[in-house]
Design a protein around this motif. Structure first.
Motif, mmCIF file in Angstrom:
data_model
loop_
_atom_site.group_PDB
_atom_site.id
_atom_site.type_symbol
_atom_site.label_atom_id
_atom_site.label_comp_id
_atom_site.label_asym_id
_atom_site.label_seq_id
_atom_site.Cartn_x
_atom_site.Cartn_y
_atom_site.Cartn_z
ATOM 1 N N ARG A 1 51.132 30.430 31.329
ATOM 2 C CA ARG A 1 50.186 31.160 30.211
ATOM 3 C C ARG A 1 49.249 31.955 31.018
ATOM 4 O O ARG A 1 49.026 33.016 30.690
ATOM 5 C CB ARG A 1 49.869 30.190 29.262
ATOM 6 N N ARG A 2 48.597 31.362 31.935
ATOM 7 C CA ARG A 2 47.299 32.014 32.501
ATOM 8 C C ARG A 2 47.822 33.096 33.360
ATOM 9 O O ARG A 2 47.104 34.098 33.521
ATOM 10 C CB ARG A 2 46.690 30.986 33.126
ATOM 11 N N ILE A 3 48.933 32.757 34.113
ATOM 12 C CA ILE A 3 49.357 33.708 34.984
ATOM 13 C C ILE A 3 49.840 34.875 34.135
ATOM 14 O O ILE A 3 49.629 36.154 34.635
ATOM 15 C CB ILE A 3 50.522 33.306 35.905
ATOM 16 N N GLY A 4 50.455 34.663 33.213
ATOM 17 C CA GLY A 4 51.161 35.834 32.333
ATOM 18 C C GLY A 4 49.973 36.624 31.611
ATOM 19 O O GLY A 4 50.107 37.871 31.450
ATOM 20 N N ASN A 5 48.762 35.999 31.447
ATOM 21 C CA ASN A 5 47.622 36.721 30.906
ATOM 22 C C ASN A 5 46.946 37.892 31.947
ATOM 23 O O ASN A 5 46.292 38.856 31.901
ATOM 24 C CB ASN A 5 46.450 35.647 30.538
ATOM 25 N N ALA A 6 47.267 37.203 33.321
ATOM 26 C CA ALA A 6 46.604 37.983 34.227
ATOM 27 C C ALA A 6 47.650 39.298 34.886
ATOM 28 O O ALA A 6 46.876 40.152 35.258
ATOM 29 C CB ALA A 6 46.427 37.256 35.708
ATOM 30 N N LEU A 7 48.773 39.343 34.451
ATOM 31 C CA LEU A 7 49.735 40.246 34.832
ATOM 32 C C LEU A 7 49.442 41.657 34.398
ATOM 33 O O LEU A 7 49.141 42.588 34.989
ATOM 34 C CB LEU A 7 51.072 40.064 34.654
ATOM 35 N N GLY B 1 45.060 48.670 39.106
ATOM 36 C CA GLY B 1 45.585 49.540 40.595
ATOM 37 C C GLY B 1 46.041 48.585 41.513
ATOM 38 O O GLY B 1 46.445 47.305 41.512
ATOM 39 N N GLY B 2 46.527 49.248 42.670
ATOM 40 C CA GLY B 2 47.507 48.612 43.537
ATOM 41 C C GLY B 2 46.996 48.121 44.864
ATOM 42 O O GLY B 2 47.722 47.384 45.403
ATOM 43 N N THR B 3 45.565 48.067 44.981
ATOM 44 C CA THR B 3 44.999 47.370 46.149
ATOM 45 C C THR B 3 44.851 45.713 45.886
ATOM 46 O O THR B 3 44.761 45.148 44.847
ATOM 47 C CB THR B 3 43.850 47.979 46.495
ATOM 48 N N LEU B 4 44.920 45.071 47.056
ATOM 49 C CA LEU B 4 44.604 43.690 46.973
ATOM 50 C C LEU B 4 43.331 43.334 46.496
ATOM 51 O O LEU B 4 43.398 42.483 45.520
ATOM 52 C CB LEU B 4 45.022 43.085 48.472
ATOM 53 N N ALA B 5 42.327 43.966 46.834
ATOM 54 C CA ALA B 5 41.222 43.559 46.287
ATOM 55 C C ALA B 5 41.029 43.889 44.628
ATOM 56 O O ALA B 5 40.314 42.909 44.188
ATOM 57 C CB ALA B 5 39.991 44.322 47.059
ATOM 58 N N GLU B 6 41.586 44.888 44.234
ATOM 59 C CA GLU B 6 41.363 45.158 42.649
ATOM 60 C C GLU B 6 42.489 44.162 42.206
ATOM 61 O O GLU B 6 42.126 43.699 41.018
ATOM 62 C CB GLU B 6 42.127 46.543 42.561
ATOM 63 N N GLY B 7 43.613 43.955 42.835
ATOM 64 C CA GLY B 7 44.287 42.910 42.019
ATOM 65 C C GLY B 7 43.420 41.648 41.869
ATOM 66 O O GLY B 7 43.478 40.808 41.097
ATOM 67 N N VAL B 8 42.710 41.065 43.028
ATOM 68 C CA VAL B 8 41.825 39.824 42.789
ATOM 69 C C VAL B 8 40.838 39.997 41.936
ATOM 70 O O VAL B 8 40.408 39.060 41.034
ATOM 71 C CB VAL B 8 41.332 39.451 44.278
ATOM 72 N N ARG B 9 40.109 41.141 42.137
ATOM 73 C CA ARG B 9 38.982 41.259 40.897
ATOM 74 C C ARG B 9 39.834 41.283 39.376
ATOM 75 O O ARG B 9 38.831 40.981 38.677
ATOM 76 C CB ARG B 9 38.603 42.491 41.137
ATOM 77 N N ALA B 10 40.918 41.765 39.267
ATOM 78 C CA ALA B 10 41.547 41.516 37.888
ATOM 79 C C ALA B 10 41.887 40.075 37.516
ATOM 80 O O ALA B 10 41.799 39.840 36.289
ATOM 81 C CB ALA B 10 42.975 42.376 37.951
ATOM 82 N N ILE B 11 42.071 39.237 38.539
ATOM 83 C CA ILE B 11 42.447 38.030 38.067
ATOM 84 C C ILE B 11 41.332 37.115 37.795
ATOM 85 O O ILE B 11 41.265 36.289 37.091
ATOM 86 C CB ILE B 11 43.296 37.431 39.372
ATOM 87 N N TRP B 12 40.153 37.490 38.544
ATOM 88 C CA TRP B 12 39.098 36.558 38.559
ATOM 89 C C TRP B 12 38.542 36.255 37.036
ATOM 90 O O TRP B 12 38.231 35.425 36.541
ATOM 91 C CB TRP B 12 37.783 37.099 39.113
ATOM 92 N N PRO B 13 38.332 37.523 36.398
ATOM 93 C CA PRO B 13 38.026 37.003 34.689
ATOM 94 C C PRO B 13 38.999 35.919 33.975
ATOM 95 O O PRO B 13 38.562 35.374 33.055
ATOM 96 C CB PRO B 13 38.060 38.722 34.185
ATOM 97 N N ILE B 14 40.195 36.148 34.422
ATOM 98 C CA ILE B 14 41.180 35.455 33.711
ATOM 99 C C ILE B 14 40.892 33.975 34.080
ATOM 100 O O ILE B 14 40.964 33.049 33.268
ATOM 101 C CB ILE B 14 42.629 35.675 34.291
ATOM 102 N N LEU B 15 40.630 33.814 35.260
ATOM 103 C CA LEU B 15 40.293 32.310 35.715
ATOM 104 C C LEU B 15 38.969 31.896 35.161
ATOM 105 O O LEU B 15 38.864 30.618 34.994
ATOM 106 C CB LEU B 15 40.218 32.326 37.309
#
Length: 205
Positions: free
Chosen positions: A80-86, A93-107
């Protein structure tokens, strides 16, 4: 918490028929919902049975004891947590840094109860690895593919695996530091340093 009651009690397991599998998923969803609200403290097979609206004997027909039921419910909470992050990742956006930045608030998010329960699960894995090591190993197995998928397509699989492992270990460290020290500003500064490191790593190829 007591997860040993009734384990290996000798009840017949579900044979995996479509009907049995549907019933198993229904019971697991109810137990997972209970964990999300009430956490792992005082979890037992009887508490799980009450949450699922059934008996502990029925649960033992479908699951290999309370530890197995707990492991599968925690796995679903991580899904569920991973599904919330997608969706957040797709929006950033498509960069690695932006992807990690998107995940952080979910965590970091606390309202759903996911973080509290998954923190408790990691605590069990550290406190009693002989019994609960799977809670930690399965967490890595769920998060690492997501983190690898954020890495640039032209990186080698080895490079992706190394960076994904570094990100996972670092984020876990930040979450633990915030939990034990309450130093939100320090953790935020550390996270920003991680993002800058990832930007440099991606630019270097």
């Amino acid at each position: 918490m007591n997860t040993s009651d009734g384990a290996r009690a000798g009840y017949r397991r579900s044979a995996g028929s479509p009907r049995g599998e549907a019933r198993r998923r229904e019971l697991l969803d109810r137990v997972t919902d209970d964990l999300a609200v009430n956490g792992l403290v005082d979890f037992s097979l009887r508490r799980a049975a009450r949450a699922a609206g059934t008996t502990h004997k029925v649960l033992l027909y479908h699951f290999d004891g309370a530890d197995d039921l707990l492991r599968q419910a925690v796995y679903k909470l991580r899904e569920r947590r991973i599904g919330n992050a997608l969706p957040a990742i797709a929006a950033r956006g498509g960069t690695l840094a932006e992807g990690v930045r998107a995940i952080w608030p979910i965590l970091m998010e606390e309202e759903s109860g996911l973080r509290r329960v998954l923190d408790q699960a990691m605590g069990l894995a550290m406190y009693d690895p002989a019994r609960y090591a799977d809670l930690g190993r399965e967490a890595s197995g769920q998060y690492l593919p997501l983190l690898r998928s954020l890495c640039p397509d032209d990186w080698t699989e080895k490079h992706r695996a190394q960076v994904a492992q570094m990100i996972l270990a670092t984020l876990r460290g930040f979450l633990l530091e915030r939990l034990i020290s309450g130093d939100d500003s320090g953790v935020t500064a550390g996270f920003e340093a991680l993002v800058r490191t990832l930007e440099r790593e991606e630019a270097a190829g």
